[in-house]
Design an enzyme around this catalytic site. Structure first.
Site, mmCIF file in Angstrom:
data_model
loop_
_atom_site.group_PDB
_atom_site.id
_atom_site.type_symbol
_atom_site.label_atom_id
_atom_site.label_comp_id
_atom_site.label_asym_id
_atom_site.label_seq_id
_atom_site.Cartn_x
_atom_site.Cartn_y
_atom_site.Cartn_z
ATOM 1 N N ASP A 1 39.661 48.767 50.826
ATOM 2 C CA ASP A 1 40.982 48.419 50.305
ATOM 3 C C ASP A 1 41.041 46.892 50.325
ATOM 4 O O ASP A 1 41.184 46.285 51.386
ATOM 5 C CB ASP A 1 42.080 49.012 51.199
ATOM 6 C CG ASP A 1 43.469 48.606 50.730
ATOM 7 O OD1 ASP A 1 43.573 47.808 49.766
ATOM 8 O OD2 ASP A 1 44.457 49.068 51.332
ATOM 9 N N LYS B 1 45.681 35.276 38.825
ATOM 10 C CA LYS B 1 44.501 35.001 37.994
ATOM 11 C C LYS B 1 44.282 33.488 37.846
ATOM 12 O O LYS B 1 43.139 33.034 37.784
ATOM 13 C CB LYS B 1 44.656 35.672 36.628
ATOM 14 C CG LYS B 1 44.670 37.197 36.715
ATOM 15 C CD LYS B 1 43.417 37.707 37.410
ATOM 16 C CE LYS B 1 43.338 39.204 37.493
ATOM 17 N NZ LYS B 1 42.123 39.667 38.185
ATOM 18 N N SER C 1 41.532 36.176 33.995
ATOM 19 C CA SER C 1 42.229 36.761 32.849
ATOM 20 C C SER C 1 42.804 35.657 31.973
ATOM 21 O O SER C 1 43.141 34.565 32.467
ATOM 22 C CB SER C 1 43.372 37.656 33.333
ATOM 23 O OG SER C 1 44.160 38.083 32.238
ATOM 24 N N TYR D 1 50.988 38.501 38.641
ATOM 25 C CA TYR D 1 49.637 38.789 38.144
ATOM 26 C C TYR D 1 49.024 37.511 37.557
ATOM 27 O O TYR D 1 47.885 37.136 37.880
ATOM 28 C CB TYR D 1 49.703 39.890 37.087
ATOM 29 C CG TYR D 1 48.365 40.196 36.439
ATOM 30 C CD1 TYR D 1 47.438 41.018 37.059
ATOM 31 C CD2 TYR D 1 48.031 39.637 35.204
ATOM 32 C CE1 TYR D 1 46.205 41.286 36.463
ATOM 33 C CE2 TYR D 1 46.806 39.893 34.607
ATOM 34 C CZ TYR D 1 45.900 40.725 35.238
ATOM 35 O OH TYR D 1 44.680 40.982 34.652
HETATM 36 N N1 LIG Z 1 41.425 45.398 30.890
HETATM 37 C C1 LIG Z 1 41.749 44.189 30.464
HETATM 38 O O1 LIG Z 1 42.087 43.949 29.276
HETATM 39 C C2 LIG Z 1 41.726 43.029 31.428
HETATM 40 C C3 LIG Z 1 42.089 41.766 30.924
HETATM 41 C C4 LIG Z 1 42.065 40.681 31.784
HETATM 42 C C5 LIG Z 1 41.669 40.831 33.101
HETATM 43 N N2 LIG Z 1 41.332 42.072 33.578
HETATM 44 C C6 LIG Z 1 40.936 42.160 34.988
HETATM 45 O O2 LIG Z 1 39.760 42.912 35.112
HETATM 46 C C7 LIG Z 1 39.770 43.633 36.352
HETATM 47 C C8 LIG Z 1 39.560 45.126 36.073
HETATM 48 O O3 LIG Z 1 40.547 45.546 35.161
HETATM 49 P P1 LIG Z 1 40.581 47.044 34.601
HETATM 50 O O4 LIG Z 1 41.320 46.988 33.314
HETATM 51 O O5 LIG Z 1 39.224 47.625 34.647
HETATM 52 O O6 LIG Z 1 41.540 47.712 35.699
HETATM 53 P P2 LIG Z 1 41.640 49.239 36.195
HETATM 54 O O7 LIG Z 1 43.035 49.370 36.724
HETATM 55 O O8 LIG Z 1 41.164 50.184 35.126
HETATM 56 O O9 LIG Z 1 40.594 49.317 37.427
HETATM 57 C C9 LIG Z 1 40.843 48.642 38.623
HETATM 58 C C10 LIG Z 1 39.979 49.227 39.710
HETATM 59 O O10 LIG Z 1 40.290 48.508 40.923
HETATM 60 C C11 LIG Z 1 40.520 49.445 41.963
HETATM 61 N N3 LIG Z 1 41.469 48.906 42.931
HETATM 62 C C12 LIG Z 1 42.772 48.629 42.736
HETATM 63 N N4 LIG Z 1 43.331 48.218 43.890
HETATM 64 C C13 LIG Z 1 42.347 48.222 44.822
HETATM 65 C C14 LIG Z 1 42.310 47.915 46.198
HETATM 66 N N5 LIG Z 1 43.398 47.516 46.866
HETATM 67 N N6 LIG Z 1 41.124 48.024 46.854
HETATM 68 C C15 LIG Z 1 40.019 48.436 46.193
HETATM 69 N N7 LIG Z 1 40.001 48.772 44.894
HETATM 70 C C16 LIG Z 1 41.156 48.660 44.213
HETATM 71 C C17 LIG Z 1 41.077 50.684 41.280
HETATM 72 O O11 LIG Z 1 40.896 51.853 42.078
HETATM 73 C C18 LIG Z 1 40.256 50.701 39.991
HETATM 74 O O12 LIG Z 1 39.052 51.416 40.150
HETATM 75 C C19 LIG Z 1 41.082 43.302 37.037
HETATM 76 O O13 LIG Z 1 40.888 42.220 37.932
HETATM 77 C C20 LIG Z 1 41.962 42.864 35.872
HETATM 78 O O14 LIG Z 1 42.989 41.987 36.271
HETATM 79 C C21 LIG Z 1 41.368 43.168 32.755
#
Ligand SMILES: NC(=O)c1ccc[n+]([C@@H]2O[C@H](COP(=O)([O-])OP(=O)(O)OC[C@H]3O[C@@H](n4cnc5c(N)ncnc54)[C@H](O)[C@@H]3O)[C@@H](O)[C@H]2O)c1
Length: 247
Positions: free
Chosen positions: A63, A160, A142, A156
């Site tokens: 976590d 970032k 991000s 958020y």
């Molecule tokens: N998807 C996008 O367009 C996008 C854009 C910019 C940045 N991001 C960044 O990329 C990363 C992944 O994004 P995503 O879209 O795959 O998100 P997602 O929500 O699909 O996956 C996030 C993962 O992190 C895990 N997680 C969350 N809280 C946690 C904790 N306290 N301890 C351990 N694990 C934890 C979740 O279980 C999940 O498996 C993030 O940092 C997000 O901010 C994503």
């Protein structure tokens, strides 16, 4: 010997979304991969899919909002395979909310999960990499951290922006020790969070490239930054955003 053979990577938030795509890509590129996540069942399923023997893929319960949990997970991983050669800080909560509605408790919770976790993991992994004289760290940032984001909350976006500057500070600290530290800044990547294919197509039409990005395209950016050809790249941010923000 393949360039990444005998190297291990720890990817946080790797049970789904971008983290899972990164874990798959790094595994395909020859790394042993630790799939660290709060959701241990899904992480375990992915580890078994990549390597049922457990020799080159393992699930790691963590976590990231809890510094003690990070310390326990890092110790567990180090006992299993030695300290990781590659760290990808990716776990995070994507939170939408109006700046007028964010409570101090919610602010702290998002910063704890999305930013303090990066600090603690970088401290642990970075010092082990410095001692070994080689390492690669990628912090998932991000577009929101560069431009405030479109729909995500201020907490958020601030987390970032913090990830971007933390990257530069660790990069400077570790530059002389064979350790690079970089960020990837995605925007509009098609993960389940984006909604249906129709929603994604609509968002895509608003972007300069005319489509949303894929998790595999983000994973490819990470693969470059942790691979053998990027040793002169540190403290940088690689934008994977379809041209929505150009610097
Ligand atoms: N998807 C996008 O367009 C996008 C854009 C910019 C940045 N991001 C960044 O990329 C990363 C992944 O994004 P995503 O879209 O795959 O998100 P997602 O929500 O699909 O996956 C996030 C993962 O992190 C895990 N997680 C969350 N809280 C946690 C904790 N306290 N301890 C351990 N694990 C934890 C979740 O279980 C999940 O498996 C993030 O940092 C997000 O901010 C994503």
């Amino acid at each position: 010997m393949a360039p990444n053979e005998n190297r291990s990577a720890l990817v946080t938030g790797a049970a789904q979304g971008l983290g899972a795509a990164i874990a798959r890509r790094l595994h395909a590129d020859g790394f042993r991969v630790a799939i660290a996540d709060l959701n241990i069942d899904t992480a375990t399923a992915l580890a078994l899919e990549l390597d049922a023997s457990g020799a080159t893929a393992r699930a790691l319960a963590v976590d990231v909002s809890d510094a003690d949990s990070i310390h326990r997970a890092f110790a567990d991983q180090t006992a299993a395979w030695g300290a990781p050669d590659v760290l990808v800080n990716n776990a995070g909560r994507t939170v939408r909310s109006s700046i007028w509605d964010i409570t101090p408790e919610e602010w702290d919770a998002v910063l704890r999960t999305n930013l303090r976790s990066y600090l603690v993991f970088c401290q642990l992994a970075g010092s082990a990499m410095r001692d070994k004289g080689w390492g690669r760290i990628v912090n998932m940032a991000s577009f929101a951290g560069q431009q405030g984001g479109l729909v995500t909350g201020a907490h958020y976006a601030a987390s970032k922006a913090g990830a971007l500057v933390l990257t530069k500070i660790f990069a400077r600290e570790l530059a002389g020790d064979g350790v690079t530290v970089n960020s990837v800044s995605p925007a509009a990547i098609h993960t389940p969070a984006m909604g249906s294919d129709a929603d994604a197509a609509e968002i895509g039409r608003t972007l300069p490239v005319g489509r949303v990005g894929t998790a595999e395209e983000v994973a490819a950016a990470v693969a470059y930054l942790v691979g053998p050809d990027s040793g002169f790249v540190t403290g940088s941010t690689l934008d994977v955003n379809g041209g929505v923000f150009m610097r």
